[in-house]
Design a protein around this motif. Sequence first.
Motif, PDB file in Angstrom:
ATOM      1  N   ARG A 172      15.614 -50.383  66.902  1.00 18.71           N
ATOM      2  CA  ARG A 172      14.534 -50.951  66.700  1.00 18.71           C
ATOM      3  C   ARG A 172      14.531 -52.429  66.786  1.00 18.71           C
ATOM      4  N   LYS A 173      15.840 -52.972  66.468  1.00 22.40           N
ATOM      5  CA  LYS A 173      15.976 -54.537  66.461  1.00 22.40           C
ATOM      6  C   LYS A 173      15.702 -55.099  67.835  1.00 22.40           C
ATOM      7  N   ALA A 174      16.424 -54.195  68.683  1.00 23.60           N
ATOM      8  CA  ALA A 174      16.518 -54.647  70.290  1.00 23.60           C
ATOM      9  C   ALA A 174      14.961 -54.612  70.926  1.00 23.60           C
ATOM     10  N   LEU A 175      14.261 -53.581  70.566  1.00 20.39           N
ATOM     11  CA  LEU A 175      12.793 -53.294  70.774  1.00 20.39           C
ATOM     12  C   LEU A 175      12.120 -54.717  70.382  1.00 20.39           C
ATOM     13  N   HIS A 176      12.218 -54.815  69.250  1.00 20.53           N
ATOM     14  CA  HIS A 176      11.758 -56.129  68.611  1.00 20.53           C
ATOM     15  C   HIS A 176      11.960 -57.102  69.218  1.00 20.53           C
ATOM     16  N   TYR A 177      13.352 -57.495  69.574  1.00 23.60           N
ATOM     17  CA  TYR A 177      13.634 -58.908  70.384  1.00 23.60           C
ATOM     18  C   TYR A 177      13.038 -58.907  71.867  1.00 23.60           C
ATOM     19  N   SER A 178      12.884 -57.682  72.314  1.00 23.70           N
ATOM     20  CA  SER A 178      12.330 -57.517  73.772  1.00 23.70           C
ATOM     21  C   SER A 178      11.008 -57.638  73.719  1.00 23.70           C
ATOM     22  N   LEU A 179      10.008 -57.367  72.729  1.00 27.29           N
ATOM     23  CA  LEU A 179       8.601 -57.430  72.596  1.00 27.29           C
ATOM     24  C   LEU A 179       7.986 -58.825  72.184  1.00 27.29           C
ATOM     25  N   GLU A 180       8.885 -59.425  71.280  1.00 28.21           N
ATOM     26  CA  GLU A 180       8.407 -60.772  70.458  1.00 28.21           C
ATOM     27  C   GLU A 180       7.941 -61.827  71.441  1.00 28.21           C
ATOM     28  N   TYR A 181       8.389 -61.847  72.929  1.00 30.73           N
ATOM     29  CA  TYR A 181       8.117 -62.740  73.773  1.00 30.73           C
ATOM     30  C   TYR A 181       6.996 -62.629  74.668  1.00 30.73           C
ATOM     31  N   GLU A 182       6.395 -61.094  74.709  1.00 22.81           N
ATOM     32  CA  GLU A 182       5.632 -60.575  75.482  1.00 22.81           C
ATOM     33  C   GLU A 182       4.234 -61.014  74.746  1.00 22.81           C
ATOM     34  N   LEU A 183       3.308 -62.028  75.377  1.00 27.79           N
ATOM     35  CA  LEU A 183       2.344 -62.448  74.922  1.00 27.79           C
ATOM     36  C   LEU A 183       1.098 -61.427  74.635  1.00 27.79           C
ATOM     37  N   ASP A 184       1.049 -60.390  75.552  1.00 28.75           N
ATOM     38  CA  ASP A 184       0.168 -59.336  75.811  1.00 28.75           C
ATOM     39  C   ASP A 184       0.328 -58.176  74.842  1.00 28.75           C
ATOM     40  N   LEU A 185       1.664 -58.199  74.261  1.00 30.48           N
ATOM     41  CA  LEU A 185       2.021 -57.144  73.529  1.00 30.48           C
ATOM     42  C   LEU A 185       2.290 -57.541  72.142  1.00 30.48           C
ATOM     43  N   ASN A 186       1.618 -56.857  71.162  1.00 28.51           N
ATOM     44  CA  ASN A 186       1.674 -57.343  69.674  1.00 28.51           C
ATOM     45  C   ASN A 186       2.313 -56.184  68.835  1.00 28.51           C
ATOM     46  N   LEU A 187       3.598 -56.395  68.687  1.00 27.93           N
ATOM     47  CA  LEU A 187       4.330 -55.383  67.910  1.00 27.93           C
ATOM     48  C   LEU A 187       3.870 -55.297  66.551  1.00 27.93           C
ATOM     49  N   VAL A 188       3.273 -54.352  66.270  1.00 21.74           N
ATOM     50  CA  VAL A 188       2.375 -54.158  64.592  1.00 21.74           C
ATOM     51  C   VAL A 188       3.372 -53.629  63.704  1.00 21.74           C
ATOM     52  N   GLY A 189       4.274 -53.118  64.122  1.00 22.75           N
ATOM     53  CA  GLY A 189       5.302 -52.259  63.038  1.00 22.75           C
ATOM     54  C   GLY A 189       6.000 -51.374  63.637  1.00 22.75           C
ATOM     55  N   MET A 190       7.259 -51.243  62.927  1.00 23.73           N
ATOM     56  CA  MET A 190       8.473 -50.654  63.149  1.00 23.73           C
ATOM     57  C   MET A 190       8.862 -49.448  62.118  1.00 23.73           C
TER      58      MET A 190
END
Length: 234
Positions: A21-39
Motif C-alpha cells: 500500500r505504501k509503495a503504491l501510495h508513493y507511486s501515485l501521489e505524483y500523478e496529477l491525473d490520478l487521485n488516490l482516494v483511499g487505501m
Amino acid sequence: MMLNKNPPIKVAILDDHPLIRKALHYSLEYELDLNLVGMYKNRQEITSALQNGEIDLLVLDYLLAEEDFDGLQLVKHFRLHYPKLKILVSSAIESPAVVNQVIKAGVMGFVGKSKEQEELIAAIRKVASGKRYLSTDMQHELDMFNEPDADMYPYIAPSVRPGGKDIEILVRELTPREMEVIRCYLAGLNITQIAEKFNRSRKTISGQKQGALRKLGMKSDVELFRYQDLIIGL
C-alpha cells in the motif's frame, strides 16, 4: 507524470500488505491525473467508500487475508453490487488460469506484482479509459491457455469421465483433504501456499493434488481449470 484537464481518476487500493500500500501510495501521489482516494486492507473497510460512489477504479490484490473473500469471490461481489466500478487486479499469483478466471468475472485488467510500478500506472490509465489491460507476455500465456488442444478433446469435451461416471460423482468421491487442495489450487494458490495454509509439507500437498487428478481422470492442470466452475460449485 501526466497533465490532464479532465477530473482526476479516483483510485482506491485494496491490499492487506502495508508495504504494498505504501509503495503504491508513493507511486501515485505524483500523478496529477490520478487521485488516490483511499487505501484499504479488507472488504469491510472499503464498503462505505464504494457505497458513496467515491471510487472510479479499484486496484485489487487477488489474495487477501484468509478471513476475507478469495479473489474470485471478491470480484464477483464487487461486480454484483457496484457494476460501474472498474477493477484492475494486481497479484503475486501470475497464473494464466487465475487471469482467465478474473477476466471472465468482469475484471478489466491484470498486472503481476513482479512488474514495475510504471506498468501498473499505465494499466490504471488504460482500464480507467474503459479498455482491457494485459501485459504482452500475459496475453500470450492466456492465448496459449485458452487454445484448444486437439489431443485433449477425448478428455475435456464430455461431462462423463472414463468408466462412465459423471464428473460430479467423481468429484464427490475425493477425500476432504483432496477436495480442499483442489479448491485452493483453483482459487489461485500454488503448492507452497497451500502447504503453508494447512501446515503440511509440499510433498503431501502435491501428492493429494495428483491423487485427485487421477481420480477425476484428468491429465493436466489445463483440463482441471476447464471444470473449475463445476468443481467450485459442488
